[in-house]
Enzyme design. Structure first.
Site, PDB file in Angstrom:
ATOM      1  N   ASP A   1      15.000  45.840  48.615  1.00  6.23           N
ATOM      2  CA  ASP A   1      15.847  44.659  48.824  1.00  6.23           C
ATOM      3  C   ASP A   1      16.379  44.113  47.492  1.00  6.23           C
ATOM      4  OD1 ASP A   1      17.115  42.744  50.329  1.00  6.23           O
ATOM      5  OD2 ASP A   1      15.368  41.439  50.489  1.00  6.23           O
ATOM      6  N   GLY A   2      17.540  43.477  47.556  1.00  2.10           N
ATOM      7  CA  GLY A   2      18.074  42.763  46.394  1.00  2.10           C
ATOM      8  C   GLY A   2      19.258  43.437  45.722  1.00  2.10           C
TER       9      GLY A   2
ATOM     10  N   GLY B   1      22.363  43.334  46.655  1.00  3.20           N
ATOM     11  CA  GLY B   1      23.483  42.384  46.651  1.00  3.20           C
ATOM     12  C   GLY B   1      23.327  41.363  45.535  1.00  3.20           C
TER      13      GLY B   1
ATOM     14  N   TRP C   1      21.525  41.649  42.850  1.00  2.00           N
ATOM     15  CA  TRP C   1      21.641  42.358  41.568  1.00  2.00           C
ATOM     16  C   TRP C   1      23.118  42.424  41.168  1.00  2.00           C
ATOM     17  CZ3 TRP C   1      24.242  46.676  39.862  1.00  2.00           C
ATOM     18  CH2 TRP C   1      23.823  47.249  38.667  1.00  2.00           C
TER      19      TRP C   1
ATOM     20  N   HIS D   1      24.565  48.461  45.811  1.00  2.00           N
ATOM     21  CA  HIS D   1      23.975  49.517  46.653  1.00  2.00           C
ATOM     22  C   HIS D   1      23.986  50.860  45.925  1.00  2.00           C
ATOM     23  CE1 HIS D   1      23.469  46.780  49.869  1.00  2.00           C
ATOM     24  NE2 HIS D   1      24.746  46.645  50.147  1.00  2.00           N
TER      25      HIS D   1
ATOM     26  N   LEU E   1       5.796  65.873  48.529  1.00  2.00           N
ATOM     27  CA  LEU E   1       5.964  64.458  48.893  1.00  2.00           C
ATOM     28  C   LEU E   1       6.688  64.418  50.236  1.00  2.00           C
ATOM     29  CD1 LEU E   1       6.051  61.331  48.042  1.00  2.00           C
ATOM     30  CD2 LEU E   1       8.376  61.813  47.277  1.00  2.00           C
TER      31      LEU E   1
END
Ligand code: IPE
Ligand code: IPE
Ligand code: MG
Length: 243
Positions: free
Chosen positions: A21-22, A24, A26, A38, A132
């Site tokens: 999240d974050g 936008g 940033w 994004h 992974l």
């Protein structure tokens, strides 16, 4: 690569889940459009995947697009779909070479045919990799997942007596994956936003104010170190109380 992480293997989370999240905020803090955030976020995802391999995390689940994110302005939704397509195009070969197995959790139905095919092809190509396991939650919602599981159980004619916690877990998109040990949320919000609501019942949470594009290897290592100090009781009592 930075300092090696000094965490005893038994204190390492096997499954880390991340709410990225974050992006936008940033972008806003740099006077850039949200989509630039994004894009920076996906660049960071590369770093986080590589750090996960380095740290020996076995399962990484990332929240990339929620069932609620369709409610964003159409241009942003479209942009996010494009970015997801580009990431698969650009990163797939390298991820495959590194032994990453891609899985998708959520619903594919609502995506374009082209994107759906890319996702399915990527899953098929990497299905035998095991360094992974990377679960990509795209068009994922925890409530939607439970609805879908109940629908499937009913279709399969499951009887009332057969329904239990294990069976429900097997009907979720994450069937066969251990529950997340650690959920990390970047950019400060203290909520699940519908992410892994069933699976995270006993996960440890770590929230950092750092925006996702800035969540680097060092921050990740710090989250793991803090996790390693947690006392997971699962409703029981710490071992130190037993004589
Ligand atoms: C997370 O960043 C990415 C997605 C939800 C796709 P946001 O776009 O939610 O960024 P903020 O929360 O507005 O800063
Ligand atoms: C959660 O972030 C979804 C993803 C990171 C993909 P949101 O930004 O959508 O969550 P809210 O709206 O702040 O709860
Ligand atoms: Mg957000």
């Amino acid at each position: 690569m930075g300092e090696p992480v000094q965490i005893p293997p038994e204190k390492m989370p096997q499954h880390v889940a991340m709410i990225m999240d974050g992006n936008g905020r940033w972008a806003l803090s740099r006077g850039k459009p949200r989509l630039a955030g994004h894009r920076a976020g996906t660049e960071n995802l590369r770093r986080v995947i590589r750090a996960s391999v380095e740290f020996g995390v076995k399962y990484l689940t990332i929240y990339a697009f929620s069932t609620e994110n369709w409610g964003r302005p159409p241009a942003e939704v479209k942009g996010l779909m494009h970015i997801f397509e580009n990431v698969i195009d650009k990163e797939l070969d390298e991820l495959h070479e590194e032994g990453v197995q891609l899985r998708h959790i959520g619903r594919l139905e609502k995506l374009t045919k082209k994107l759906r095919k890319k996702v399915l092809d990527a899953v098929e190509l990497t299905k035998d990799n095991n360094r992974l396991i990377l679960n990509i939650a795209f068009n994922y919602g925890g409530r939607d997942e439970i609805v879908y599981a109940i629908q499937k159980m009913l279709k399969d004619g499951i009887s009332t007596e057969e329904v239990n916690i294990e069976l429900i877990s097997q009907y979720l998109f994450t069937a066969g994956t251990p529950d997340p040990d650690l959920v990390i949320r970047t950019s400060g919000e203290l909520r699940t936003s519908n992410f892994l609501i069933w699976q995270s019942a006993y996960s440890e949470w770590y929230v950092t104010p750092t925006f996702w594009p800035d969540f680097d290897r060092e921050e990740y290592a710090k989250a793991l170190a803090i996790y390693a100090q947690r006392d997971r009781r699962f409703g029981g009592v710490s071992e130190e109380y037993y004589e």
